[in-house]
Design a protein around this motif. Structure first.
Motif, PDB file in Angstrom:
ATOM      1  N   ARG A 298       0.812  -1.216   0.000  1.00  0.00           N
ATOM      2  CA  ARG A 298       0.000   0.000   0.000  1.00  0.00           C
ATOM      3  C   ARG A 298       0.848   1.269   0.000  1.00  0.00           C
ATOM      4  NH1 ARG A 298      -3.129  -3.800   2.468  1.00  0.00           N
ATOM      5  NH2 ARG A 298      -1.875  -3.777   4.371  1.00  0.00           N
ATOM      6  N   THR A 306       3.917   0.191  -9.883  1.00  0.00           N
ATOM      7  CA  THR A 306       2.810   0.697 -10.702  1.00  0.00           C
ATOM      8  C   THR A 306       1.521   0.489  -9.927  1.00  0.00           C
ATOM      9  OG1 THR A 306       2.608  -1.461 -11.803  1.00  0.00           O
ATOM     10  CG2 THR A 306       3.956   0.214 -12.910  1.00  0.00           C
ATOM     11  N   ILE A 307       0.501   1.282 -10.223  1.00  0.00           N
ATOM     12  CA  ILE A 307      -0.788   1.156  -9.536  1.00  0.00           C
ATOM     13  C   ILE A 307      -1.506  -0.092 -10.030  1.00  0.00           C
ATOM     14  CG2 ILE A 307      -3.034   2.232  -9.158  1.00  0.00           C
ATOM     15  CD1 ILE A 307      -1.668   4.937  -9.463  1.00  0.00           C
ATOM     16  N   SER A 308      -2.055  -0.847  -9.095  1.00  0.00           N
ATOM     17  CA  SER A 308      -2.771  -2.065  -9.446  1.00  0.00           C
ATOM     18  C   SER A 308      -4.034  -1.713 -10.236  1.00  0.00           C
ATOM     19  CB  SER A 308      -3.143  -2.843  -8.177  1.00  0.00           C
ATOM     20  OG  SER A 308      -4.011  -3.908  -8.478  1.00  0.00           O
ATOM     21  N   PRO A 312      -7.059   0.552  -6.811  1.00  0.00           N
ATOM     22  CA  PRO A 312      -6.269   1.793  -6.873  1.00  0.00           C
ATOM     23  C   PRO A 312      -5.499   2.088  -5.590  1.00  0.00           C
ATOM     24  CG  PRO A 312      -8.613   2.273  -6.658  1.00  0.00           C
ATOM     25  CD  PRO A 312      -8.517   0.802  -6.902  1.00  0.00           C
ATOM     26  N   ASP A 313      -5.830   1.392  -4.472  1.00  0.00           N
ATOM     27  CA  ASP A 313      -5.116   1.605  -3.212  1.00  0.00           C
ATOM     28  C   ASP A 313      -3.903   0.688  -3.065  1.00  0.00           C
ATOM     29  OD1 ASP A 313      -6.879   3.571  -2.383  1.00  0.00           O
ATOM     30  OD2 ASP A 313      -8.246   2.127  -1.480  1.00  0.00           O
ATOM     31  N   LEU A 315      -0.249  -1.050  -4.808  1.00  0.00           N
ATOM     32  CA  LEU A 315       0.829  -0.897  -5.772  1.00  0.00           C
ATOM     33  C   LEU A 315       1.379  -2.268  -6.141  1.00  0.00           C
ATOM     34  CD1 LEU A 315       2.835   2.051  -4.149  1.00  0.00           C
ATOM     35  CD2 LEU A 315       1.296   2.185  -6.109  1.00  0.00           C
TER      36      LEU A 315
END
Length: 598
Positions: A298, A306-308, A312-313, A315
């Motif tokens: 997190r 990169t953002i999952s 969106p919370d 990485l």
């Protein structure tokens, strides 16, 4: 923690800035390192006195799990990333122009399984050494040998001038009489048997001989014309010796632990040419493996992320192969907190207020400690580790192999087992205080450890209380009084050993124990109060059990006059009486979230 010495001016050049000692000390503290010493003043004083002196050095303490920081190159890289002067690097294999088909090959024979079964290697191309970078390269190998390599027992490293060798290579294991080569810094050839005698008196290498000395075969690495590269983990050959003029380096790593093997080879090399390794079972592996590990977290600031797409919370993180210290998301969060700066985190009050309370066993211990101290006895705190002899033979006890937790690789003979009784520590304390005026009356309330296969960790801690009286007379009645006082404060009544009507209490009964003088020993028994019945049926069952109290009477300890042979073993010249019992049966149950009990 290992301490790394780095050239001060060289480090300032790599960081692109000169720091005062106070500034660099703060930088190290912010990153999680510790500046141990700056030798600038010593060097300047030596120069003024006309004495020879090295360049100023910085001695930096490194966390034990950060093997990537064991050299100036690793420290400079980490601090540059921390200072946002560089990006976190990505590591890759540099294949030869012809691709994988042109990789050098080394074949491992099945015999190596008998001595050092694991192998990895790599090639460094187009190296340009300076005297300082060469010294740093050698020092890094030594640091890895001494730390993660456990003095070469688990991992050993060999470095060779590739231009002097003719690949492909072979990693074999042969009888010592069949191995002959010119070892490093020697001018004549020796067999492996002769080398064991030659290096027996060598201050540096003699400490490693025991690793393979008793093996029927010794590990050896050859090139295609039977030129020896090295005999790990002892010595390299003179023929493949690296110098300041070496441009291409072949690195071999032999080991008995796969995890540590991978860590060492990845710490030594980053962007390198791989080697094809043919294993004893015929399988082929490309060494080293620089592939990244993938995980989620997190927060992250020092790793590529990169953002999952699904959350969106979260990485998606790529952990480099050079960071074996990262196991869990908490390690990533620690990295993020260091990068952000612990001092920059906002100060907030916790959302809830809680009041701490001691563990039930600690409350019991404090009751006993206070009462015995008020009675004029002195509390001692010996070590929880002791020798095997002190725990068993010195007390006339036999090791059944199922009781004591033993240290696999003890540092010395004094720390071989985790104690199963408090008596050795108390008796050693009396031995070291023999000049003290009599009587000597000491006690301890602390943990002992027993093997317990029913537990996940295969062992359990048990809190004991023990006391020893040493005087010109034995003083059995004195330790008996100490037991009575402790039980009174625990509100446990004294009952007769034939009293079947008493609901709860303690009593002593004559027994035989080789640690005590024959006929002068007793066992302490405790009868626990019955639990409250939850139904009429269970109440009837408890009434039946009440008629047979024997099954509820548990042995909790012993007391007596110590046997003369025990006193002789501990070099004590006066008679002693001892008492020891467990506090575990008396502790009250606590809410599970407040205790570590299983």
């Amino acid at each position: 923690m290992p301490t790394v010495s780095v050239d001060k001016a060289d480090l300032w050049e790599r960081l692109g800035k000169e720091y005062t000692t106070e500034e660099f000390d703060q930088l190290c503290f912010d990153y999680g390192l510790e500046l141990d010493e700056d030798t600038t003043e010593e060097v300047e004083a030596a120069i003024k006195a006309g004495l020879p002196a090295e360049r100023p050095q910085l001695k930096i303490e490194i966390p034990a799990n950060r093997y990537d920081l064991l050299c100036i190159e690793g420290i400079a890289r980490a601090l540059r990333i921390f200072l946002q002067k560089a990006e976190a690097p990505r590591y890759k294999l540099a294949y030869p122009p012809g691709g994988e088909s042109e990789l050098l090959t080394i074949t491992c024979s099945p015999e190596v399984k008998k001595v050092r079964p694991l192998f990895a290697c790599a090639i460094l191309r187009n190296v340009t050494f300076t005297p300082r970078s060469y010294a740093s390269f050698i020092d890094l190998q030594d640091k890895l040998h001494q730390n993660i390599g456990r003095r070469r027992q688990l991992v050993s490293i060999g470095t060779h001038d590739l231009d002097k060798l003719k690949p492909p290579f072979r990693y074999e294991a042969q009888p010592p009489k069949d191995i002959k080569f010119v070892p490093l810094n020697k001018d004549k050839a020796y067999t492996a048997e002769e080398l064991m005698t030659v290096y027996d008196s060598d201050k540096h290498l003699s400490k490693y001989l025991h690793i393979i000395r008793d093996s029927p075969v010794y590990p050896i690495i050859y090139d295609s014309v039977d030129q020896v590269l090295s005999m790990p983990p002892i010595i390299n050959s003179e023929h493949s010796k690296i110098t300041l003029n070496t441009r291409n380096i072949f690195i071999d790593v032999t080991a008995t632990d796969q995890t540590k093997l991978d860590i060492v080879i990845l710490t030594l090399v980053n962007s390198i040419e791989p080697v094809r390794v043919i294993l004893p079972d015929g399988k082929t592996r490309i060494s080293p493996d620089l592939s990244e590990r993938h995980t989620t977290a997190r927060a992250s600031m020092a790793l590529h992320s990169t953002i999952s797409p699904s959350n969106p919370d979260e990485l998606l993180l790529e952990i480099p192969a050079t960071r074996p210290d990262i196991f869990h998301e908490c390690d990533i969060m620690e990295d993020a907190a260091i990068a952000y700066g612990f001092n920059n985190l906002p100060h907030t009050f916790p959302a809830t207020s809680t009041v701490a309370q001691p563990l039930a066993i600690s409350k019991l211990s404090d009751i006993v400690r206070l009462e015995w101290a008020l009675a004029g006895w002195v509390e001692v705190l010996p070590l929880i580790l002791c020798s095997h002899e002190e725990n068993f033979e010195f007390l006339n006890h036999v090791d059944d192999g199922k009781t004591a937790v033993k240290i696999a690789n003890p540092k010395s003979l004094e720390f071989q087992v985790v104690r199963t009784t408090l008596l050795p520590g108390l008796l050693k304390t009396i031995r070291e205080n023999r000049s003290h005026s009599l009587p000597i009356k000491i006690f301890e309330t602390s943990d002992v450890v027993f093997k317990d296969t029913s537990r996940e960790r295969q062992a359990r801690n048990e809190r004991h209380a023990a006391a020893v009286w040493c005087n010109k007379s034995a003083g059995f009645e004195t330790v008996h009084g100490m037991l009575n006082r402790a039980m009174k404060m625990l509100e446990i009544p004294l009952i007769g050993n034939t009293d079947d009507k008493a609901v709860t209490g303690y009593y002593i009964k004559e027994s035989s124990d080789p640690v005590y003088f024959p006929g002068r020993a007793a066992t302490v028994y405790y009868r626990a109060a019955p639990t409250k019945a939850s139904s009429t049926l269970s109440a009837i069952g408890q009434d039946i059990k009440a008629a047979l109290y024997a099954h509820r009477d548990v042995e909790i300890g012993s007391l007596g006059i110590l046997h003369p042979s025990v006193l002789a073993n501990f070099e004590i010249g006066y008679p002693c009486s001892a008492l020891e019992f467990t506090l575990e049966p008396f502790k009250k149950k606590m809410n599970k979230i407040w205790t570590v009990d299983e």
